[in-house]
Design a protein around this motif. Structure first.
Motif, PDB file in Angstrom:
ATOM      1  N   ILE A   1       0.844  -1.195   0.000  1.00 49.21           N
ATOM      2  CA  ILE A   1       0.000   0.000   0.000  1.00 49.21           C
ATOM      3  C   ILE A   1       0.876   1.241   0.000  1.00 49.21           C
ATOM      4  O   ILE A   1       1.569   1.524   0.979  1.00 49.21           O
ATOM      5  CB  ILE A   1      -0.944   0.006   1.212  1.00 49.21           C
ATOM      6  CG1 ILE A   1      -1.817  -1.257   1.219  1.00 49.21           C
ATOM      7  CG2 ILE A   1      -1.820   1.258   1.199  1.00 49.21           C
ATOM      8  CD1 ILE A   1      -2.708  -1.395   2.432  1.00 49.21           C
ATOM      9  N   ASP A   2       0.865   1.945  -1.111  1.00 49.18           N
ATOM     10  CA  ASP A   2       1.653   3.179  -1.249  1.00 49.18           C
ATOM     11  C   ASP A   2       3.120   2.935  -0.871  1.00 49.18           C
ATOM     12  O   ASP A   2       3.748   3.741  -0.175  1.00 49.18           O
ATOM     13  CB  ASP A   2       1.068   4.292  -0.384  1.00 49.18           C
ATOM     14  CG  ASP A   2       1.115   5.651  -1.112  1.00 49.18           C
ATOM     15  OD1 ASP A   2       1.590   5.693  -2.263  1.00 49.18           O
ATOM     16  OD2 ASP A   2       0.699   6.659  -0.509  1.00 49.18           O
ATOM     17  N   GLY A   3       3.646   1.787  -1.288  1.00 46.93           N
ATOM     18  CA  GLY A   3       5.035   1.443  -1.017  1.00 46.93           C
ATOM     19  C   GLY A   3       5.290   0.852   0.356  1.00 46.93           C
ATOM     20  O   GLY A   3       6.437   0.509   0.675  1.00 46.93           O
ATOM     21  N   GLN A   4       4.255   0.717   1.179  1.00 43.71           N
ATOM     22  CA  GLN A   4       4.434   0.227   2.540  1.00 43.71           C
ATOM     23  C   GLN A   4       4.082  -1.262   2.638  1.00 43.71           C
ATOM     24  O   GLN A   4       3.079  -1.716   2.088  1.00 43.71           O
ATOM     25  CB  GLN A   4       3.573   1.029   3.520  1.00 43.71           C
ATOM     26  CG  GLN A   4       4.005   2.480   3.664  1.00 43.71           C
ATOM     27  CD  GLN A   4       3.293   3.178   4.807  1.00 43.71           C
ATOM     28  OE1 GLN A   4       2.766   2.537   5.723  1.00 43.71           O
ATOM     29  NE2 GLN A   4       3.276   4.503   4.762  1.00 43.71           N
TER      30      GLN A   4
ATOM     31  N   ARG B   1       0.461  -0.128   8.764  1.00 42.26           N
ATOM     32  CA  ARG B   1       0.465   1.118   9.526  1.00 42.26           C
ATOM     33  C   ARG B   1       0.319   2.321   8.586  1.00 42.26           C
ATOM     34  O   ARG B   1       0.880   3.376   8.815  1.00 42.26           O
ATOM     35  CB  ARG B   1       1.761   1.231  10.351  1.00 42.26           C
ATOM     36  CG  ARG B   1       1.774   0.325  11.568  1.00 42.26           C
ATOM     37  CD  ARG B   1       0.701   0.742  12.580  1.00 42.26           C
ATOM     38  NE  ARG B   1       0.504  -0.252  13.614  1.00 42.26           N
ATOM     39  CZ  ARG B   1      -0.414  -1.202  13.575  1.00 42.26           C
ATOM     40  NH1 ARG B   1      -1.203  -1.301  12.522  1.00 42.26           N
ATOM     41  NH2 ARG B   1      -0.541  -2.064  14.550  1.00 42.26           N
ATOM     42  N   TYR B   2      -0.435   2.113   7.532  1.00 42.27           N
ATOM     43  CA  TYR B   2      -0.693   3.197   6.585  1.00 42.27           C
ATOM     44  C   TYR B   2      -1.823   4.055   7.143  1.00 42.27           C
ATOM     45  O   TYR B   2      -2.946   3.590   7.347  1.00 42.27           O
ATOM     46  CB  TYR B   2      -1.072   2.615   5.222  1.00 42.27           C
ATOM     47  CG  TYR B   2      -1.285   3.660   4.157  1.00 42.27           C
ATOM     48  CD1 TYR B   2      -0.223   4.407   3.666  1.00 42.27           C
ATOM     49  CD2 TYR B   2      -2.559   3.911   3.648  1.00 42.27           C
ATOM     50  CE1 TYR B   2      -0.418   5.368   2.692  1.00 42.27           C
ATOM     51  CE2 TYR B   2      -2.769   4.862   2.674  1.00 42.27           C
ATOM     52  CZ  TYR B   2      -1.692   5.598   2.202  1.00 42.27           C
ATOM     53  OH  TYR B   2      -1.876   6.561   1.243  1.00 42.27           O
ATOM     54  N   SER B   3      -1.511   5.286   7.424  1.00 36.53           N
ATOM     55  CA  SER B   3      -2.451   6.144   8.170  1.00 36.53           C
ATOM     56  C   SER B   3      -3.769   6.353   7.447  1.00 36.53           C
ATOM     57  O   SER B   3      -4.808   6.569   8.080  1.00 36.53           O
ATOM     58  CB  SER B   3      -1.799   7.501   8.477  1.00 36.53           C
ATOM     59  OG  SER B   3      -1.442   8.158   7.274  1.00 36.53           O
ATOM     60  N   GLY B   4      -3.761   6.274   6.127  1.00 30.61           N
ATOM     61  CA  GLY B   4      -4.988   6.528   5.387  1.00 30.61           C
ATOM     62  C   GLY B   4      -5.876   5.312   5.207  1.00 30.61           C
ATOM     63  O   GLY B   4      -6.972   5.421   4.648  1.00 30.61           O
TER      64      GLY B   4
ATOM     65  N   GLU C   1      -8.420   8.824   1.953  1.00 25.92           N
ATOM     66  CA  GLU C   1      -8.253   9.408   0.625  1.00 25.92           C
ATOM     67  C   GLU C   1      -7.425   8.434  -0.197  1.00 25.92           C
ATOM     68  O   GLU C   1      -6.684   7.623   0.348  1.00 25.92           O
ATOM     69  CB  GLU C   1      -7.575  10.766   0.694  1.00 25.92           C
ATOM     70  CG  GLU C   1      -6.224  10.771   1.372  1.00 25.92           C
ATOM     71  CD  GLU C   1      -5.632  12.173   1.457  1.00 25.92           C
ATOM     72  OE1 GLU C   1      -4.433  12.295   1.149  1.00 25.92           O
ATOM     73  OE2 GLU C   1      -6.362  13.102   1.818  1.00 25.92           O
ATOM     74  N   ALA C   2      -7.584   8.516  -1.501  1.00 26.89           N
ATOM     75  CA  ALA C   2      -6.938   7.543  -2.372  1.00 26.89           C
ATOM     76  C   ALA C   2      -5.426   7.562  -2.189  1.00 26.89           C
ATOM     77  O   ALA C   2      -4.811   8.632  -2.166  1.00 26.89           O
ATOM     78  CB  ALA C   2      -7.289   7.834  -3.826  1.00 26.89           C
ATOM     79  N   PRO C   3      -4.797   6.380  -2.042  1.00 26.91           N
ATOM     80  CA  PRO C   3      -3.334   6.335  -1.941  1.00 26.91           C
ATOM     81  C   PRO C   3      -2.692   6.665  -3.280  1.00 26.91           C
ATOM     82  O   PRO C   3      -3.346   6.610  -4.336  1.00 26.91           O
ATOM     83  CB  PRO C   3      -3.053   4.890  -1.526  1.00 26.91           C
ATOM     84  CG  PRO C   3      -4.191   4.122  -2.098  1.00 26.91           C
ATOM     85  CD  PRO C   3      -5.386   5.029  -2.008  1.00 26.91           C
ATOM     86  N   GLY C   4      -1.394   6.968  -3.237  1.00 30.20           N
ATOM     87  CA  GLY C   4      -0.699   7.267  -4.476  1.00 30.20           C
ATOM     88  C   GLY C   4      -0.476   6.036  -5.334  1.00 30.20           C
ATOM     89  O   GLY C   4      -0.428   6.132  -6.566  1.00 30.20           O
TER      90      GLY C   4
END
Length: 600
Positions: A448-451, A484-487, A515-518
């Motif tokens: 998720i978004d590199g995480q 642990r992705y805050s979004g 909100e949409a992740p990158g």
């Protein structure tokens, strides 16, 4: 159990002699049967072949240069290869001496390796020595060595010279009994994993065989019994071994070896086999095979597994609900690269020659404490396997792998778990999750978004639905806490394993974000070459069977990457990441994949 009770039990114990191993104490008769019966021909041939290989080789030296490599580089393999070769010599010469009691050469060679092992600076591996050095340290392998020497002392008896028998008793006392009773406490005394069973169980066995003073034996058994309680505490009521089949063989094996000797010597007054949890643990082996030698190899487990026939037949005889394994899965004499004596002996002693199973039963299992779903099913002449897991990311030999899954056909994995990597200092240190086999980057889970997923008990799965049915198996997990992705507000993963009609898997992932992740990537890990096609990626399997991953081209775009890792034995292996990248990320989205087998 208190010391007074134990002393009363000890006062009425059976003697520590050959009757612990042979029903009538007839050692010569048993080994004559092994030597002459075709039912043991494969095992005997393997032992004899090792005897020929070792015949012209001197006992290899455990030099300072080898000993110091781990401290200098973190590499374990160089020292351990020599250490384990010495144990292979020990085992082989004992078996040859038992098989050929009239031959002098095996006993002569055995005397030399016994003396060399008694002379070792430490029976521990360098990787297990702490800052305090060797004084008083007891690790897995020192405990196993003491158990092995104690058992050999009993089995060979007066065929060994008096000085060598005395040396064995002295070394076991000095390296095991004395530090165990006066040093410590050792971390493994309360460990809820294989260390407590192997270390305490081995010391308990050695004491049951060599400790002649009742008070000392009682003190040792009090500590051993307590540690084995902690070992069992590490299992849920479902009996799942979170460390995998290899560690079931290892930890539960040494638990059983101790439980057997304690039960026999105490005339049944010390018996762990009455515990319901022990019965459930004994059933674990039959749940985790996915076809052929392939196993559900979550955590630090090997992708293929063999069974210890002795251990397997023993627990099958103890517990009627335990399946005897297919004989084709028998672990060869040379299979254990650590050359452990205790299972090697019992593979012969406990083998039930009347058992001739050729295949595990086709069945599905849901293990609620582990949150594992496992399945074997058959269509036509093919066996298909599936496994998926929830759990948490603070498990023994932990991998960050919540939502990981495996798909197999006829003993070949298409969607894979890399399993155990090469054990080094870094592997068990701060860099553990930088290794692909340990971090979630090397598992079939989203990025998720590199995480990647995070480690620790706060990263856990919540089971929303789980069922093992006749037509399909279902597992639905809430994996929000894995990241642990805050979004991230919510992430659920659903598996539907279809067993009627064409065998297939439906995987659905549903995300909700603030909100949409990158960027969002759905990764599938495989050891099979991956080829993109129209609306699918094809995993090319052996024997002309492929696995198609069908996806929505409007939502996802695949990218295939090649990676390498060092397996448990230090060999470089290639794996492929099939990354389905979101074309346009959104606050709420659902991705569905169909995994279908086909013949090319």
């Amino acid at each position: 159990m208190d010391k007074t009770t134990l002393l009363a039990i000890i006062s009425g114990m059976e003697p520590a002699d050959l009757r612990l191993y042979y029903p009538d104490g007839d050692q010569e008769g048993f080994w004559r049967k092994v030597r002459e019966s075709p039912l043991y021909a494969e095992e005997v041939a393997e032992i004899r072949a090792e005897g020929e290989r070792l015949r012209t080789q001197p006992v290899p030296e455990l030099t300072y240069a080898l000993f110091s490599i781990f401290g200098r580089t973190g590499s374990r393999l160089e020292y351990e290869r020599v250490y384990f070769e010495r144990r292979r010599m020990l085992n082989t010469y004992v078996f040859l001496a038992l098989l050929e009691p009239a031959e002098a050469e095996p006993v002569e060679r055995l005397q030399e390796i016994l003396w060399a092992i008694c002379n070792e600076y430490t029976w521990c591996l360098p990787a297990h020595l702490g800052e305090s050095g060797i004084a008083g340290t007891i690790d897995l392998f020192s405990a196993e060595t003491g158990f092995a020497l104690s058992e050999i002392h009993c089995l060979l008896g007066e065929r060994l010279p008096p000085l060598l028998r005395l040396r064995i008793r002295q070394e076991v006392g000095k390296r095991l009994f004395e530090p165990y009773l006066t040093g410590g406490p050792y971390f493994w005394e309360t460990a809820e994993h294989n260390w407590s069973a192997v270390c305490a169980g081995s010391i308990g066995c050695a004491a049951l065989l060599l400790a002649s003073e009742p008070s000392q034996l009682a003190d040792i058994l009090l500590k051993v019994e307590r540690s084995l309680g902690y070992y069992l505490k590490g299992f849920g009521e479902d009996g799942a071994c979170l460390e995998g089949l290899g560690y079931w063989n290892y930890g539960f094996g040494y638990f059983v070896y101790y439980a057997d000797l304690a039960d026999k010597r105490s005339r049944g007054r010390i018996s762990w086999f009455r515990e319901e949890k022990v019965r459930n643990i004994a059933k674990f082996q039959q749940t985790c095979f996915l076809g052929g030698e392939l196993v559900a190899n979550f955590s630090d487990s090997q992708p293929v597994g063999q069974v210890y026939l002795g251990l397997s037949h023993y627990v099958a005889a103890r517990f009627p609900e335990v399946e005897a394994p297919p004989v084709s899965l028998r672990a060869a004499y040379t299979e254990d690269h650590c050359s452990r004596w205790a299972p090697a002996l019992r593979n012969l002693l406990w083998k039930d020659t009347k058992q001739a199973h050729t295949e595990w039963a086709m069945d599905s299992y849901y293990l609620p404490d582990a949150q594992w779903l496992l399945s074997r099913c058959r269509q036509g002449n093919s066996t298909f396997g599936f496994a998926a897991k929830g759990g948490h990311n603070d498990e023994p030999h932990n991998h960050n792998d919540l939502g990981q899954f495996i798909i197999a056909a006829d003993g070949n994995a298409y969607v894979s778990d890399l399993g155990s990597g090469e054990y080094t200092a870094g592997y068990f240190g701060a860099m553990r999750y930088s290794y692909d086999c340990n971090g979630s980057q090397g598992h079939s889970v989203p990025i998720i978004d590199g995480q990647f997923q995070t480690a620790g008990p706060e990263a856990y799965a919540v089971v929303l639905e789980a069922s093992a049915g006749k037509e399909k198996d279902v597992l639905q997990l809430d994996l929000t806490q894995a990241y642990r992705y805050s979004g991230l507000e919510r992430f659920t993963r659903s598996f539907e394993w279809h067993k009627e009609g064409p065998v297939s898997l439906t995987l659905s992932d549903e995300f909700s974000f603030k909100e949409a992740p990158g960027k969002l990537v759905e990764r599938i890990v495989t050891l099979c070459p991956a080829v993109p096609g129209e609306g699918m990626v094809v995993l090319k399997g052996p024997d002309g069977r492929d696995l198609q991953i069908i996806y929505d081209e409007g939502l996802l775009q695949p990218e295939i990457s090649e990676h390498t890792f060092s397996d448990h034995y230090g060999a470089k292996k290639t794996w492929y990441g099939v990354d389905f990248q979101a074309r346009a990320c959104a606050e709420s989205v659902r991705y569905t994949f169909e995994f279908q087998f086909s013949l090319s």
